[in-house]
Design a protein around this motif. Structure first.
Motif, PDB file in Angstrom:
ATOM      1  N   GLU A  77     -11.341  36.290   9.473  1.00 17.43           N
ATOM      2  CA  GLU A  77     -12.003  36.530  10.756  1.00 17.43           C
ATOM      3  C   GLU A  77     -13.208  35.616  10.932  1.00 17.43           C
ATOM      4  N   ASP A  78     -13.991  35.426   9.876  1.00 16.80           N
ATOM      5  CA  ASP A  78     -15.146  34.532   9.945  1.00 16.80           C
ATOM      6  C   ASP A  78     -14.703  33.106  10.226  1.00 16.80           C
ATOM      7  N   SER A  79     -13.638  32.688   9.604  1.00 15.50           N
ATOM      8  CA  SER A  79     -13.134  31.327   9.811  1.00 15.50           C
ATOM      9  C   SER A  79     -12.706  31.136  11.268  1.00 15.50           C
ATOM     10  N   GLN A  80     -12.006  32.129  11.822  1.00 14.80           N
ATOM     11  CA  GLN A  80     -11.599  32.036  13.227  1.00 14.80           C
ATOM     12  C   GLN A  80     -12.811  31.982  14.146  1.00 14.80           C
ATOM     13  N   LEU A  81     -13.813  32.787  13.882  1.00 16.13           N
ATOM     14  CA  LEU A  81     -15.018  32.796  14.702  1.00 16.13           C
ATOM     15  C   LEU A  81     -15.731  31.450  14.624  1.00 16.13           C
ATOM     16  N   LEU A  82     -15.836  30.896  13.408  1.00 17.33           N
ATOM     17  CA  LEU A  82     -16.481  29.585  13.272  1.00 17.33           C
ATOM     18  C   LEU A  82     -15.712  28.490  14.007  1.00 17.33           C
ATOM     19  N   GLN A  83     -14.391  28.568  14.006  1.00 17.28           N
ATOM     20  CA  GLN A  83     -13.603  27.584  14.747  1.00 17.28           C
ATOM     21  C   GLN A  83     -13.843  27.709  16.245  1.00 17.28           C
ATOM     22  N   GLN A  84     -13.950  28.945  16.730  1.00 18.84           N
ATOM     23  CA  GLN A  84     -14.236  29.143  18.150  1.00 18.84           C
ATOM     24  C   GLN A  84     -15.621  28.611  18.501  1.00 18.84           C
ATOM     25  N   VAL A  85     -16.596  28.897  17.667  1.00 18.56           N
ATOM     26  CA  VAL A  85     -17.955  28.414  17.917  1.00 18.56           C
ATOM     27  C   VAL A  85     -17.983  26.891  17.881  1.00 18.56           C
ATOM     28  N   ASP A  86     -17.325  26.314  16.909  1.00 18.63           N
ATOM     29  CA  ASP A  86     -17.286  24.850  16.785  1.00 18.63           C
ATOM     30  C   ASP A  86     -16.636  24.220  18.016  1.00 18.63           C
ATOM     31  N   ALA A  87     -15.563  24.832  18.519  1.00 24.26           N
ATOM     32  CA  ALA A  87     -14.894  24.292  19.709  1.00 24.26           C
ATOM     33  C   ALA A  87     -15.814  24.366  20.917  1.00 24.26           C
ATOM     34  N   GLU A  88     -16.556  25.461  21.055  1.00 24.15           N
ATOM     35  CA  GLU A  88     -17.468  25.601  22.184  1.00 24.15           C
ATOM     36  C   GLU A  88     -18.646  24.628  22.081  1.00 24.15           C
ATOM     37  N   ILE A  89     -19.154  24.443  20.875  1.00 23.92           N
ATOM     38  CA  ILE A  89     -20.304  23.558  20.695  1.00 23.92           C
ATOM     39  C   ILE A  89     -19.916  22.099  20.885  1.00 23.92           C
TER      40      ILE A  89
END
Length: 140
Positions: A100-112
């Protein structure tokens, strides 16, 4: 009177005898010795029963102490059996949290990593189309 029967001797020992039986035992050596012998045997049995019964309270006191020990051993075995199950469950939870943390970090990275917000995508496409056209003209 004839000699006392076994039943009459047993009644004599139990304290249930007639006056006639008392007179006979007082006069008859044979019946007197049988009654005295049985009284002696019962007295010896009583003494031996008491000497054996004396350690029994200690044995009874010892037995209840054994059950808590066995209960503690059983509880320890149960806990030891549950440790691998607990560890496996913890590992699964940890792996799920990491995913779940990995998915969240990927989403944040895509947004940033986006240059402009998503609502401005049509404008970005228009500008980038114009930029490409300008670059193509500059190269000619």
């Amino acid at each position: 009177m004839t000699h006392l029967s076994a039943e009459q001797i047993a009644q004599w020992i139990a304290g249930e005898h007639t006056a006639e039986a008392e007179l006979h035992v007082a006069a008859c050596d044979r019946c007197q010795s049988e009654v005295a012998g049985l009284v002696d045997v019962l007295a010896q049995f009583r003494c031996s029963a008491r000497s054996v019964a004396a350690p029994l309270p200690a044995l009874r006191a010892w037995r209840p102490a054994v059950w808590p020990r066995w209960a503690a051993v059983a509880a320890a075995v149960a806990l030891l059996a549950l440790v691998p199950v607990y560890r496996d469950r913890r590992e699964r939870q940890r792996a799920e949290l990491e995913r779940e943390d990995s998915q969240l970090l990927q989403q944040v990275d895509a947004e940033i990593s986006r240059a402009v917000p998503g609502s401005m995508d049509p404008l970005v496409k228009m500008v980038s189309w114009n930029s490409e056209a300008n670059q193509n003209e500059g190269q000619k």
